[in-house]
Design an enzyme around this catalytic site. Structure first.
Site, PDB file in Angstrom:
ATOM      1  CE  LYS A   1      37.433 -27.711  70.311  1.00  0.00           C
ATOM      2  NZ  LYS A   1      36.900 -26.399  71.404  1.00  0.00           N
TER       3      LYS A   1
ATOM      4  NE  ARG B   1      26.515 -23.265  71.784  1.00  0.00           N
ATOM      5  CZ  ARG B   1      27.068 -22.453  72.851  1.00  0.00           C
ATOM      6  NH1 ARG B   1      26.399 -21.747  73.468  1.00  0.00           N
ATOM      7  NH2 ARG B   1      27.822 -23.131  73.645  1.00  0.00           N
TER       8      ARG B   1
END
Length: 470
Positions: free
Chosen positions: A246, A320
Site C-alpha cells: 500500500k 477474504r
C-alpha cells in the site's frame, strides 16, 4: 489493551441535578410559560434548544441546581443519532437525572440512554486521563444492566481498534479474546504458526507467514444450549498490503483492519453478559499481512481448507483469504446462523460512506437485521449477492480469483467469494464494515467504532426464535 471504562449509571439514591430535555419545536411554548427571570436567562445565554445546547440554572451557592438540554428540531434528530449524548457532552461534571423529555418508545429510550453512556468513552491508554465524569441516574423501569452490557461491548470494540498495531498484534488479539473468555466462563483455544498447516488452514498461514508474529486461529465457545450462532471476524492486525504494498497514505489507518474481529468480540461480550440462550462460537483468524522473503506472492495459487483453489492477483485482498478458511471451519458443524464481519473493501466505503454498515443476506435474514438496526439506532444497508457477478471471481486458472480485475462491484464480488466457503443450507450474513469514525459525533468520538453489532443483537430474538428483551 482494553481499558476499564466506567460506562455505568449512577446509583439511584445518589444526589442528582434535574435535567429537562427540550425540542426546538417546544422551545417557544416553554419560553412563554417562564417567569421573566428564567426567560431572560435563556435569552442571555442564547438557548434555543438546539442540538446539544445546555442551559444551567444556578442555585444560591452558584452551583447548578437544574439544567435544560436541547435536542434540536425534528430535522436535526432525523439527521443524527444519540441526541442525549450531545447534551451529556455539553454538561459540566456532575450527576443528573432526566426530569422530562425522553422519547416514548422503549427502544428509543434505550438508544438515548446508551448514547449517554457512550458519550463517556475516551481512549486514553497512552496519555493522562482527562475525561470529565458526567453521570446519569437512570429513569425507573429501564433495564440498566442491558444498556450497560451493550456499552461495555461497544467500548471493548473501540479499545481493540484504537490500540496501535505494535501492541494489538495477533498475540495481543489472542490475549484480549482469552481475557474475555475468562471473564465469562467461555472456552478459548488457539491454533498457531506451522500448526495451521498441519491442521489444514493454509490460507490463514499463507497470509500471516511473513510476519515475525505468527498467524493463528482463535476459537472461542460459550453456552451449552439453544440455537448455534457462529461469529467470524477478520483479524488482520496490520495490513501493509503485502508485496502489493500500500502507499503510505493508505497504510496509516491499517491498525483498524482487525475491526471485524473487534466487532465480533464486542458482540460476544454483549451476548454473554446478557446470558442469551444461545450456543456461541467466535472464530478469529489473527494475522499481520507483512512483507518478507516468505510473503505470499501475486500469481500464487493456494488451496483452501475447503479444497477450492485461489489465484492470488493482489496480496492486498488478504482478508477474504483468512476468512475463507475460518468460514469453512465454521460450516463443518451445524450452525443456525453464521455471520462474518470484516473491514473488507474500500468499495463498500465508496458506496455508502462511513456511517452505514453494508451487509449481505437472504431476504428473511435481511429483514430481521434491518428491523434490528432500526430499533437499535445502528443503521445498516443491504447489498445484493448478485449472481451474475459470480463469473468475475472465476479466473479460469483456478477455482477462484481473490481480486477480480476491472474494479467493478468490489464489495459484492468479495461477498460472493466468501459465500463460496459457506454451505448452501447454512443461514449466512456478511458485513463489510468500516470500523472507524472519521469525525467526532455525539456518543462517537473520532476513532474506532462498532458497526452492526447492536443491530445483530436486537435481531437475534427474531432470527433465533428467542424470547425478546423486555
Amino acid at each position: 489493551m482494553p481499558q476499564d471504562h466506567p460506562l455505568t449509571f449512577a446509583d439511584a439514591d445518589q444526589a442528582s441535578i434535574p435535567l429537562a430535555l427540550l425540542t426546538a419545536e417546544a422551545f417557544d411554548g416553554w419560553r412563554l410559560a417562564q417567569e421573566p427571570g428564567a426567560r431572560g436567562w435563556a435569552e442571555a445565554n442564547g438557548f434555543v434548544a438546539g442540538p446539544g445546547q445546555v442551559l444551567l440554572f444556578p442555585g444560591d451557592d452558584g452551583a447548578p441546581e437544574a439544567a435544560l438540554g436541547g435536542v434540536g428540531s425534528a430535522k436535526d434528530r432525523a439527521r443524527g443519532r444519540f441526541a442525549l449524548a450531545a447534551v451529556a457532552q455539553s454538561l459540566p461534571a456532575g450527576t443528573y437525572h432526566i426530569e422530562s423529555g425522553l422519547p416514548q418508545e422503549p427502544a428509543d429510550i434505550e438508544a438515548e440512554l446508551l448514547g449517554w453512556l457512550l458519550a463517556g468513552y475516551s481512549f486514553d491508554t497512552y496519555k493522562e486521563k482527562t475525561g470529565k465524569q458526567v453521570r446519569l441516574v437512570a429513569p425507573e423501569g429501564v433495564d440498566t444492566a442491558r444498556i450497560e452490557a451493550i456499552a461495555a461491548g461497544e467500548a471493548l470494540t473501540r479499545d481493540l481498534i484504537n490500540t496501535p498495531a505494535n501492541d494489538m498484534t495477533p498475540d495481543g488479539l489472542q490475549a484480549a479474546a482469552a481475557a474475555l473468555a475468562h471473564d465469562h466462563g467461555a472456552q478459548c483455544s488457539v491454533i498457531g504458526g506451522t500448526e495451521l498447516l498441519a491442521e489444514n488452514f493454509p490460507l490463514i498461514h499463507a497470509v500471516g507467514r511473513a510476519s515475525d508474529c505468527a498467524p493463528r486461529l482463535i476459537d472461542m465457545r460459550w453456552g451449552q444450549s439453544g440455537p448455534k450462532v457462529t461469529l467470524v471476524g477478520k483479524g488482520v492486525c496490520f495490513d501493509t498490503g503485502g508485496l502489493n504494498l500500500k502507499p503510505g497514505s493508505s497504510m496509516g489507518l491499517m491498525k483498524k483492519d482487525m475491526g471485524g474481529a473487534a466487532t465480533v468480540l464486542g458482540l460476544a461480550q454483549m451476548i454473554m453478559a446478557l446470558d442469551l440462550p444461545v450456543q456461541l462460537r467466535v472464530l478469529i483468524p489473527a494475522v499481520e499481512n507483512s512483507v518478507s522473503a516468505g510473503a505470499f506472492r501475486p500469481g500464487d495459487i493456494l488451496t483452501s481448507r475447503k479444497g477450492l483453489t485461489v489465484e492470488i492477483n493482489n496480496t492486498d485482498a488478504e482478508g477474504r483469504l483468512v476468512l475463507a478458511d475460518a468460514l469453512a471451519l465454521a460450516c463443518e458443524e451445524e450452525s443456525d446462523l453464521v455471520i462474518s464481519m470484516a473491514t473488507l473493501t474500500g468499495a463498500a466505503r465508496v458506496a455508502v460512506g462511513p456511517d452505514l454498515a453494508p451487509f449481505y443476506a437472504d431476504d428473511a435474514t435481511a429483514a430481521a437485521l434491518e428491523a434490528g438496526g432500526r430499533r437499535a439506532h445502528d443503521p445498516l444497508w443491504r447489498l445484493p449477492f448478485w449472481e451474475p457477478y459470480e463469473t468475475m471471481i472465476e479466473p479460469g486458472i483456478a477455482d477462484l480469483d481473490n481480486a477480480p480485475k476491472g474494479g467493478f462491484a468490489g464489495s459484492i464480488t468479495a461477498a460472493l467469494f466468501l459465500r463460496r466457503f459457506v454451505n448452501e443450507d447454512t443461514r449466512y450474513a456478511h458485513f463489510d464494515i468500516y470500523g472507524w469514525q472519521p469525525e467526532a459525533r455525539p456518543g462517537r468520538p473520532k476513532g474506532g467504532v462498532g458497526m452492526g453489532a447492536r443491530a445483530i443483537l436486537a435481531a437475534l430474538p427474531d432470527l433465533m426464535g428467542l424470547e425478546p428483551a423486555e
